[in-house]
Design a protein around this motif. Structure first.
Motif, PDB file in Angstrom:
ATOM      1  N   ALA A  77       0.875  -1.176   0.000  1.00 47.69           N
ATOM      2  CA  ALA A  77       0.000   0.000   0.000  1.00 47.69           C
ATOM      3  C   ALA A  77       0.908   1.220   0.000  1.00 47.69           C
ATOM      4  CB  ALA A  77      -0.882   0.009   1.238  1.00 47.69           C
ATOM      5  N   TYR A  78       0.538   2.264  -0.749  1.00 47.53           N
ATOM      6  CA  TYR A  78       1.318   3.500  -0.696  1.00 47.53           C
ATOM      7  C   TYR A  78       1.196   4.098   0.705  1.00 47.53           C
ATOM      8  CZ  TYR A  78       2.465   3.478  -5.640  1.00 47.53           C
ATOM      9  OH  TYR A  78       2.991   3.146  -6.857  1.00 47.53           O
ATOM     10  N   LYS A  79       2.242   4.817   1.113  1.00 48.93           N
ATOM     11  CA  LYS A  79       2.328   5.282   2.513  1.00 48.93           C
ATOM     12  C   LYS A  79       1.171   6.193   2.914  1.00 48.93           C
ATOM     13  CE  LYS A  79       6.968   4.298   3.678  1.00 48.93           C
ATOM     14  NZ  LYS A  79       7.611   3.971   2.392  1.00 48.93           N
ATOM     15  N   ASN A  80       0.689   6.980   1.938  1.00 46.16           N
ATOM     16  CA  ASN A  80      -0.370   7.926   2.272  1.00 46.16           C
ATOM     17  C   ASN A  80      -1.763   7.303   2.213  1.00 46.16           C
ATOM     18  OD1 ASN A  80      -0.347   7.532  -0.423  1.00 46.16           O
ATOM     19  ND2 ASN A  80      -0.103   9.662  -1.028  1.00 46.16           N
ATOM     20  N   SER A  81      -1.817   5.961   2.079  1.00 48.19           N
ATOM     21  CA  SER A  81      -3.134   5.336   1.940  1.00 48.19           C
ATOM     22  C   SER A  81      -3.102   3.936   2.554  1.00 48.19           C
ATOM     23  CB  SER A  81      -3.488   5.285   0.444  1.00 48.19           C
ATOM     24  OG  SER A  81      -3.890   4.022   0.055  1.00 48.19           O
ATOM     25  N   GLN A  99      -5.004  -4.280 -16.879  1.00 48.20           N
ATOM     26  CA  GLN A  99      -5.706  -3.016 -17.103  1.00 48.20           C
ATOM     27  C   GLN A  99      -4.940  -1.849 -16.507  1.00 48.20           C
ATOM     28  OE1 GLN A  99      -8.791  -2.333 -18.503  1.00 48.20           O
ATOM     29  NE2 GLN A  99      -8.928  -4.441 -19.213  1.00 48.20           N
ATOM     30  N   SER A 100      -5.196  -0.697 -17.042  1.00 42.98           N
ATOM     31  CA  SER A 100      -4.590   0.515 -16.507  1.00 42.98           C
ATOM     32  C   SER A 100      -4.988   0.672 -15.032  1.00 42.98           C
ATOM     33  CB  SER A 100      -5.110   1.683 -17.347  1.00 42.98           C
ATOM     34  OG  SER A 100      -4.768   2.863 -16.738  1.00 42.98           O
ATOM     35  N   GLY A 101      -4.033   1.009 -14.192  1.00 42.67           N
ATOM     36  CA  GLY A 101      -4.323   1.221 -12.778  1.00 42.67           C
ATOM     37  C   GLY A 101      -4.267  -0.033 -11.924  1.00 42.67           C
ATOM     38  N   CYS A 102      -3.899  -1.187 -12.527  1.00 44.43           N
ATOM     39  CA  CYS A 102      -3.946  -2.420 -11.736  1.00 44.43           C
ATOM     40  C   CYS A 102      -2.698  -2.591 -10.875  1.00 44.43           C
ATOM     41  CB  CYS A 102      -4.179  -3.638 -12.623  1.00 44.43           C
ATOM     42  SG  CYS A 102      -2.740  -4.126 -13.561  1.00 44.43           S
ATOM     43  N   GLY A 103      -1.672  -1.816 -11.111  1.00 46.93           N
ATOM     44  CA  GLY A 103      -0.494  -1.921 -10.242  1.00 46.93           C
ATOM     45  C   GLY A 103       0.770  -2.400 -10.930  1.00 46.93           C
ATOM     46  N   LYS A 104       0.789  -2.377 -12.257  1.00 47.38           N
ATOM     47  CA  LYS A 104       1.967  -2.845 -13.001  1.00 47.38           C
ATOM     48  C   LYS A 104       3.190  -1.975 -12.673  1.00 47.38           C
ATOM     49  CE  LYS A 104      -0.098  -2.188 -17.031  1.00 47.38           C
ATOM     50  NZ  LYS A 104      -1.388  -1.641 -16.538  1.00 47.38           N
TER      51      LYS A 104
END
Ligand SMILES: Nc1ncnc2c1ncn2[C@@H]1O[C@H](COP(=O)(O)OP(=O)(O)O)[C@@H](O)[C@H]1O
Ligand SMILES: [Mg+2]
Length: 265
Positions: free
Chosen positions: A12-16, A39-44
């Motif tokens: 998880a990103y630190k701010n979330s 898909q775009s935004g899936c975490g690649k």
């Protein structure tokens, strides 16, 4: 050797507190050319940033052979979507900086020769050497970043949609160059190549992985034997290539269908 081990990695990103990656387990043999689809935004990109050592896993660990990934290192060449060139340095100085760090024993003249050689290989004119990144087109910046990553000759290449901003012809040339560089070496590089283009994955990879999303994990993983490798010429009439293409598109879309169902429930 440069095998990669991803053990139970969540992130998880630190701010979330939203998990982007969840329970990723993957073993990549030294010399594999792995294409990552999704898909775009899936975490690649996130997964690649972790492998590059730019982010640390929230839980789990990543290893290169037996060494834990804790920071960026010269054993991993990176080509990211945003080119990764320092804006205040000329294109040539950017490449030279990486070369100086990688080959501390070589003198400036030798390093300059390497820089020019790789700039020429990716189709950049000598005049580009002195230009600042802001004076170059997106495609040229991308080619500089590719020349930089190739020139330091790292055992591992991490590439995040590196050919996205290029016209079709340059893109095809660089795909061929990448495959040539990868296949001609006795000790093949381990390549992680993120793309959203199924055809590019089929052309380049000898292993293709599809990431699902929210949170992301591996939903499909297949290996392609060297003798079954698909060429640019037969990509669209080889029955196996077409079957694989369909399977990959289905896998990517299956995830979308599940997500739409969840969304409308
Ligand atoms: N620095 C960041 N801080 C918080 N969330 C981020 C950050 N970078 C990316 N994300 C989120 O992480 C998810 C995955 O992004 P990314 O890895 O860029 O996906 P992809 O490369 O597959 O398109 C997205 O939901 C994105 O909004
Ligand atoms: Mg991305």
């Amino acid at each position: 050797m440069s095998s990669i081990y991803i053990n139970n990695v969540s992130f998880a990103y630190k701010n979330s507190d939203k998990l982007i990656l969840k329970d990723i387990n993957l073993e990549v043999e030294s010399g594999e050319f792995v294409c990552i689809l999704g898909q775009s935004g899936c975490g690649k990109s996130t997964l690649l940033r972790l492998l590059a050592g730019l982010e640390g896993a929230t839980t789990g660990e990543m290893l290169i052979d037996t060494k834990k990934i804790v920071s960026a290192s010269l054993d991993r060449g990176v080509v990211f979507q945003d080119y990764g060139l320092f804006p205040w340095m000329s294109a040539g100085a950017n490449i030279m900086l990486a070369l100086t760090q990688s080959f501390p024993d070589k003198n400036k003249k030798e390093l300059k020769e390497i820089a020019y050689k790789f700039m020429e290989l990716v189709g950049l004119d000598k005049s580009v050497y002195k230009k600042l990144p802001k004076e170059l087109s997106g495609g040229m910046k991308q080619r500089c970043a590719i020349a930089q990553a190739f020139s330091i000759n790292p055992p591992i290449l991490l590439m995040d949609e590196p050919f996205g901003a290029l016209d079709a012809v340059t893109r095809a040339k660089l795909q061929d160059l990448l495959l040539e560089l990868w296949s001609q070496e006795e000790q093949k590089k381990t390549v992680f190549f993120v793309t959203h283009d199924v055809d590019e994955a089929i052309l380049l990879g000898n292993r293709i992985i599809v990431l699902g999303q929210s949170p992301s994990n591996i939903i499909y993983d297949c290996k392609i034997k060297e003798e079954d490798r698909i060429s640019r010429e037969n990509q669209f009439d080889n029955i196996d290539a077409l079957k694989l293409r369909n399977t990959l598109i289905q896998q990517i879309n299956k995830d979308v269908v599940i997500r739409i169902e969840k969304f409308t429930e």
